[in-house]
Design an enzyme around this catalytic site. Structure first.
Site, PDB file in Angstrom:
ATOM      1  N   VAL A  80       0.865  -1.192   0.000  1.00  0.00           N
ATOM      2  CA  VAL A  80       0.000   0.000   0.000  1.00  0.00           C
ATOM      3  C   VAL A  80       0.894   1.233   0.000  1.00  0.00           C
ATOM      4  CG1 VAL A  80      -1.686   1.336   1.322  1.00  0.00           C
ATOM      5  CG2 VAL A  80      -1.893  -1.155   1.210  1.00  0.00           C
ATOM      6  N   ALA A 125       4.479   4.065   3.061  1.00  0.00           N
ATOM      7  CA  ALA A 125       4.000   2.832   2.429  1.00  0.00           C
ATOM      8  C   ALA A 125       4.110   1.687   3.429  1.00  0.00           C
ATOM      9  CB  ALA A 125       4.829   2.505   1.198  1.00  0.00           C
ATOM     10  N   LYS A 126       3.536   0.567   3.132  1.00  0.00           N
ATOM     11  CA  LYS A 126       3.748  -0.661   3.905  1.00  0.00           C
ATOM     12  C   LYS A 126       3.407  -1.832   3.010  1.00  0.00           C
ATOM     13  CE  LYS A 126       5.033  -1.579   8.130  1.00  0.00           C
ATOM     14  NZ  LYS A 126       5.936  -0.734   8.935  1.00  0.00           N
ATOM     15  N   GLY A 127       4.098  -2.940   3.232  1.00  0.00           N
ATOM     16  CA  GLY A 127       3.811  -4.139   2.448  1.00  0.00           C
ATOM     17  C   GLY A 127       3.857  -5.350   3.340  1.00  0.00           C
TER      18      GLY A 127
END
Ligand code: NAD
Length: 436
Positions: A80, A125-127
């Site tokens: 995201v 962001a983050k994943g």
């Protein structure tokens, strides 16, 4: 700037009749309730409010992996990208069974505000991938990492999206992400990830950076409250990367560490723990539970011990409306992300506890990740003293800016930090205008 009319109240979702709002336990909405309050106090324009309340891009991928026994397993992965107005998206990759889109959105928004609080030229962001790495071999984790990297490769890049380690990922995983990306690009691109091994472009001082940042902002808080460091008693929950370094550096700064804990429980000595013995024990036995000296306490008891400083550096939601009133610390330094619930915040405020909010307190890690990215791009590496002194300068300045914002608006430090962050992100949106 006009007065903000917020499209919908905090911690609610639009109901099925599209006319009423329903309460939600959604982690994104929980976190954004703080955003809403800060946005209201900033009189954020309704249009900008709507933009900043939505992630820019959300990617969901299926990741087929051949297991060691020859079978094919298909994992689900996310990335995201919350906001990139201030620069490339920055945020970790976690491998965990709890990973879901909602959590990724919340963490990506968090990274956006955290980078803005310390004024880094990054977005958030983050994943993550839904998996349990504890049940996977090294080879399976490597194949999962490489296939996930290639599935999201369009978003990645030093100018667009720069991952880092998070829950259950480490410098080994970052090395695989960097190698996979570089193979696709046909040349070595070190700046595509941070938190890499130092031998391949990582930064000196990165491992200690989050705990060092905690020490710096705690020292500044005590200075602002007129309390000398010697004699200050500190309790630390979580003795991992963040908590153990924070404890060590706070002790070196003259404070007395009276209790520490890990997932096996805590140890307490009101006169001060022998940290050298604690580190030696953990090195050999991993967990604190058999430590021979001090009284053993539970993680719940630990939070309410007599002390001046409490550092929650393990899990989220540990300080709640149920224990906030019993907390004796004058200063809470949030080494962990989200250790305090919104209901607990209200109680701590009434008690006059000085809370250093997570998006400031643990921002030392992403700050040195930024230094790593700068060093990789410049191809010129700094010594540890340079890294630490530049970190010190950013943490001290950010602490002053957050507390000044809180004082100016008569709000707590958390809302002050959100106001500072949102104002910085909003300012760039206004300057850039809207591409139509
Ligand atoms: P870590 O895995 O190195 O250490 C976590 C520690 O917490 C361990 O000592 C573990 O035993 C303990 N723990 C686990 N469950 C517990 C429980 N139920 N009660 C008490 N202790 C428990 O992790 P870390 O990197 O130190 O991260 C800790 C927190 O800091 C997390 O919230 C993380 O998101 C946050 N954080 C870390 C960084 C970083 O650079 N490492 C940066 C920003 C925020």
């Amino acid at each position: 700037m006009g007065t903000t009319r917020l499209p919908r109240p905090a911690q609610t979702v639009l109901g099925p009749d599209k006319d009423t709002f329903l309460p939600t336990e959604n982690p994104f909405e929980q976190m954004m309730s703080r955003f809403d309050e800060a946005a209201r106090r900033l009189n954020l324009e309704p249009g900008l409010y709507r933009i900043l309340r939505m992630p820019e891009k959300q990617i969901i991928v299926s990741i087929p992996v051949q297991c060691d026994n020859g079978e094919i397993e298909v994992y689900t992965g996310y990335r995201v990208i919350y906001n990139t107005s201030r620069g490339p998206a920055k945020g970790g990759i976690r491998f965990d069974l709890q990973v879901n889109l909602n959590e990724m959105q919340a963490l990506a928004a968090w990274m956006t505000w955290k980078c803005a609080v310390v004024n880094l030229p990054f977005g958030g962001a983050k994943g993550g991938v839904i998996c349990d790495p504890a049940t996977m071999s090294n080879g399976e984790i490597e194949r999962l990492t490489r296939r996930y990297t290639s599935a999201i490769i369009e978003t990645l890049g030093p100018d667009s999206d720069v991952p880092a380690p998070d829950v259950n990922t480490n410098e080994r995983v970052m090395a695989w992400v960097m190698d996979t990306y570089s193979m696709h690009k046909r040349h070595t691109v070190t700046a595509v990830v941070t938190g890499k091994p130092v031998a391949m472009g990582g930064s000196l001082g990165r491992r200690e950076a989050t705990g060092r940042g905690c020490m710096i902002v705690t020292r500044e808080a005590l200075r602002q409250l007129g309390r000398p460091l010697p004699g200050c008693r500190v309790v630390v929950q979580g003795f991992g990367n963040v908590g153990s370094v924070a404890a060590d550096l706070m002790a070196k700064a003259g404070m007395t560490i009276v209790a520490v804990s890990d997932k096996s429980g805590g140890i307490h000595d009101p006169k001060g723990l022998d940290l050298t013995a604690v580190f030696a024990h953990v090195k050999e036995r991993k967990l604190l539970k058999d430590f021979p000296d001090g009284h053993h306490v539970s993680n719940q008891e630990l939070l309410t011990l007599d002390c001046e400083v409490l550092v929650p550096a393990a899990l989220e939601n540990v300080i709640t409306h149920e224990n906030a009133d019993a907390i004796k610390a004058k200063v809470i330094c949030e080494g962990a992300n989200g250790p305090t619930t919104a209901a607990a915040d209200r109680i701590l405020n009434q008690k006059g506890v000085f809370v250093i909010p997570d998006i400031l307190a643990n921002a030392g890690g992403v700050t040195v990740s930024y230094f790593e990215w700068v060093q990789d791009r410049g191809g010129y590496f700094w010594d540890e003293e340079t890294v630490n002194s530049r970190l010190e300068k950013i943490m001290v300045q950010s602490f002053e800016e957050v507390t000044a914002m809180a004082r100016r608006h008569g709000v707590d430090n958390r809302i002050g930090a959100y106001m500072l962050a949102i104002d910085r992100v909003a300012t760039v949106h206004r300057l850039r205008g809207m591409y139509a």
